[in-house]
Motif scaffolding. Structure first.
Motif, PDB file in Angstrom:
ATOM      1  N   PHE A 103       2.375   1.702  -3.444  1.00  0.00           N
ATOM      2  CA  PHE A 103       1.356   2.177  -4.384  1.00  0.00           C
ATOM      3  C   PHE A 103       1.150   3.681  -4.251  1.00  0.00           C
ATOM      4  N   SER A 104       1.053   4.167  -3.016  1.00  0.00           N
ATOM      5  CA  SER A 104       0.827   5.597  -2.812  1.00  0.00           C
ATOM      6  C   SER A 104       1.983   6.426  -3.357  1.00  0.00           C
ATOM      7  N   SER A 129      -6.768   1.623  -7.795  1.00  0.00           N
ATOM      8  CA  SER A 129      -6.035   1.002  -6.693  1.00  0.00           C
ATOM      9  C   SER A 129      -6.461  -0.456  -6.541  1.00  0.00           C
ATOM     10  N   ARG A 153       2.159   6.097  -7.287  1.00  0.00           N
ATOM     11  CA  ARG A 153       0.997   6.758  -7.905  1.00  0.00           C
ATOM     12  C   ARG A 153       1.225   8.252  -7.979  1.00  0.00           C
ATOM     13  N   TYR A 208      -8.055   6.960  -9.498  1.00  0.00           N
ATOM     14  CA  TYR A 208      -7.203   8.159  -9.507  1.00  0.00           C
ATOM     15  C   TYR A 208      -6.957   8.499 -10.971  1.00  0.00           C
ATOM     16  N   GLN A 241       0.826  -1.206   0.000  1.00  0.00           N
ATOM     17  CA  GLN A 241       0.000   0.000   0.000  1.00  0.00           C
ATOM     18  C   GLN A 241       0.864   1.261   0.000  1.00  0.00           C
TER      19      GLN A 241
END
Length: 222
Positions: free
Chosen positions: A21-22, A49, A25, A55, A18
């Motif tokens: 990914f943040s 996600s 991204r 997003y 996670q």
């Protein structure tokens, strides 16, 4: 701290996955924005996600960009026309480069005198003028370099003279050097004449004389 090489495989740890990914991204959306500003490009990015959250980023309306993409993909002739145009441009550029190389080779041969037998008077005169201009530029550049070297040598000479002057002034402040000379050796059997009040010998004996007088005795030391 140096970042190690990341293996391109699924991250098993849910928390790490996670966090990654943040970060990535945000980096992807930032790069899309920079590309649109720096290159004046029309960019659209869509990200879902692992949990299904959307997003997106687009320089204009996302729907208009998607429609434009669909029109491009549905028209196969468009890409073929673009490829043909690119090929024609590449052929034209290659021909221009070949002509330029040929002209440079001819000019180089003329300057080296290889084509002097086949050149006309005008061509020879043009080549001579070109060589004279080149020689004048070369001489000017050479004279400039000589002047710069002379200036550097003069500066070095001035520096050495200043250092020499400082050393001389320090020597004068200290005063002249005094050299101690030794006395010449005295040959054996000869001595030095030295005046002294010291006398060596037996002490002088005094003699006592007694003379009778009418009034008494008279004593004299001899």
């Amino acid at each position: 701290m140096v970042r190690g090489k990341t293996q391109m495989r699924r991250i098993e740890n849910k928390t790490s996955r996670q966090v990654t990914f943040s970060k990535r991204r945000n980096g992807l959306l930032k790069k899309a924005f920079e590309l649109s500003v720096l290159c004046d490009a029309e960019v659209a990015a869509i990200i879902f996600s692992p949990t299904g959250k959307l997003y997106e980023f687009s320089t204009s309306s996302m729907s208009s960009i998607i429609e434009r993409y669909q029109r491009k993909t549905k028209d196969p002739g468009c890409s073929e026309k673009t490829t043909e145009i690119d090929l024609q441009n590449m052929k034209g550029n290659s021909l221009d480069m070949a002509k330029m190389i040929e002209l440079l080779n001819v000019s180089n041969s003329r300057l080296s005198g290889e084509l002097s037998d086949t050149c006309s008077v005008e061509e020879l005169q043009s080549t001579q003028n070109l060589l004279e201009r080149s020689l004048s530029k070369i001489r000017a550049r050479k004279n400039l370099l000589f002047k710069e070297q002379i200036m550097l040598l003069k500066q070095e000479e001035k520096k050495l003279l200043d250092e020499n002057k400082k050393l001389r002034s320090k020597n004068e402040v200290r005063g002249p050097l005094k050299f101690v000379t030794e006395h010449p050796e005295v040959p054996r059997g000869q001595g030095l004449d030295v005046e002294t009040e010291l006398s060596i010998g037996c002490p002088q004996r005094h003699r006592l004389n007694i003379h009778p007088h009418e009034e008494g005795l008279s004593i004299h030391w001899l």
